[in-house]
Design an enzyme around this catalytic site. Structure first.
Site, PDB file in Angstrom:
ATOM      1  N   GLU A 146      12.463   0.350   2.632  1.00  0.00           N
ATOM      2  CA  GLU A 146      11.156   0.978   2.395  1.00  0.00           C
ATOM      3  C   GLU A 146      10.141   0.447   3.409  1.00  0.00           C
ATOM      4  O   GLU A 146       9.185  -0.237   3.063  1.00  0.00           O
ATOM      5  CB  GLU A 146      10.680   0.731   0.960  1.00  0.00           C
ATOM      6  CG  GLU A 146       9.491   1.593   0.604  1.00  0.00           C
ATOM      7  CD  GLU A 146       9.033   1.405  -0.832  1.00  0.00           C
ATOM      8  OE1 GLU A 146       8.331   2.292  -1.350  1.00  0.00           O
ATOM      9  OE2 GLU A 146       9.365   0.374  -1.449  1.00  0.00           O
ATOM     10  N   GLU A 167       7.857  -2.090 -10.973  1.00  0.00           N
ATOM     11  CA  GLU A 167       7.761  -2.729  -9.664  1.00  0.00           C
ATOM     12  C   GLU A 167       6.369  -3.307  -9.499  1.00  0.00           C
ATOM     13  O   GLU A 167       5.380  -2.667  -9.865  1.00  0.00           O
ATOM     14  CB  GLU A 167       8.037  -1.727  -8.541  1.00  0.00           C
ATOM     15  CG  GLU A 167       7.899  -2.326  -7.150  1.00  0.00           C
ATOM     16  CD  GLU A 167       7.972  -1.302  -6.028  1.00  0.00           C
ATOM     17  OE1 GLU A 167       7.802  -1.694  -4.861  1.00  0.00           O
ATOM     18  OE2 GLU A 167       8.187  -0.107  -6.321  1.00  0.00           O
TER      19      GLU A 167
END
Length: 249
Positions: free
Chosen positions: A230, A135
């Protein structure tokens, strides 16, 4: 139809961790993610997830205080031991996607360390039936994080075809100002999407990101995976879900 999962590292933080699983189910979520399960026995977590029929979408290999160790020199043995621990949890938790965090480092040889450790992780996880993920995380959000721009991600994805990308659209917007463009560029390697509005990293509708356009693009692409929430709720987590209720209406 797009599928949204709770992120228990950011949502329902008003509750002790295990109670967040029940709260996510009660709020209507049908899957969850959280980065570090290692504080709890894997079987205990598996039982809680099964009780509320919530699959775990992805979690991270042990990251330590440096938010990952894959790009740190001299941490090879610790990194490999962490992969073994992650594989054990992955099997108990029935989760095949494991995030390999690069870590915070200023070492000049970070690229070599990261590449070597990823090569090992790819081979080890292949034998375990698991998939490693990376990521891109903005250095504005996490100063010193090695995997902090999409050019590095491009190189990794070209080198390792089996690695999947977690595409956090908040970080994409923060880094480039064009989350939609990043999505179009990396969609074919994206296996998990995460969202938060920018600036602020709160729920959709609190910042400047055009989520209607991003969600429409994901639907047009036929994205089959989950979208992880998130974000940091402005108020309680339940109060922050109005955007999702409106989307589902």
């Amino acid at each position: 139809m797009l599928k949204f999962n709770a992120h228990l590292g950011f949502q329902f933080n008003e509750l002790p961790f295990l109670q967040r699983i029940e709260a996510a189910a009660a709020a209507g979520f049908r899957a969850v993610e959280f980065p570090s399960p290692y504080e709890f026995d894997a079987s205990l977590l598996a039982d809680h997830l099964a009780q509320y029929a919530l699959p775990l979408i992805q979690f991270a290999a042990p990251a330590g205080v440096t938010k990952g160790i894959a790009a740190l020199q001299g941490k090879e043995e610790e990194f490999r031991a962490g992969l073994v621990q992650a594989a054990r949890y992955a099997k108990v938790l029935a989760c095949s996607d494991v995030h390999i965090m690069s870590g915070i480092t200023t070492q000049g040889e970070a690229a070599l360390s990261f590449g070597s450790n990823l090569e090992y992780a790819v081979k080890y996880f292949e034998d375990q039936g698991l998939r490693p993920l990376i990521e891109v995380i903005s250095s504005k959000e996490m100063p010193g994080y090695y995997m902090s721009d999409f050019s590095k991600a491009q190189q990794v994805l070209e080198t390792f075809p089996s690695i999947g990308l977690i595409l956090d659209l908040y970080h994409a917007q923060l880094l480039t100002g064009d989350a939609a463009g990043v999505l179009a560029r990396f969609y074919n390697r994206t296996v998990h999407v995460q969202i938060a509005d920018c600036p602020g990293r709160h729920e959709p509708g609190t910042g400047s990101i055009n989520f209607a356009a991003l969600f429409a693009a994901l639907e047009q692409y036929g994205y089959p995976g989950w979208i992880g929430c998130e974000y940091r709720p402005c108020d309680t987590t339940v109060a922050s879900l109005d955007w999702l209720k409106q989307l589902s209406a």
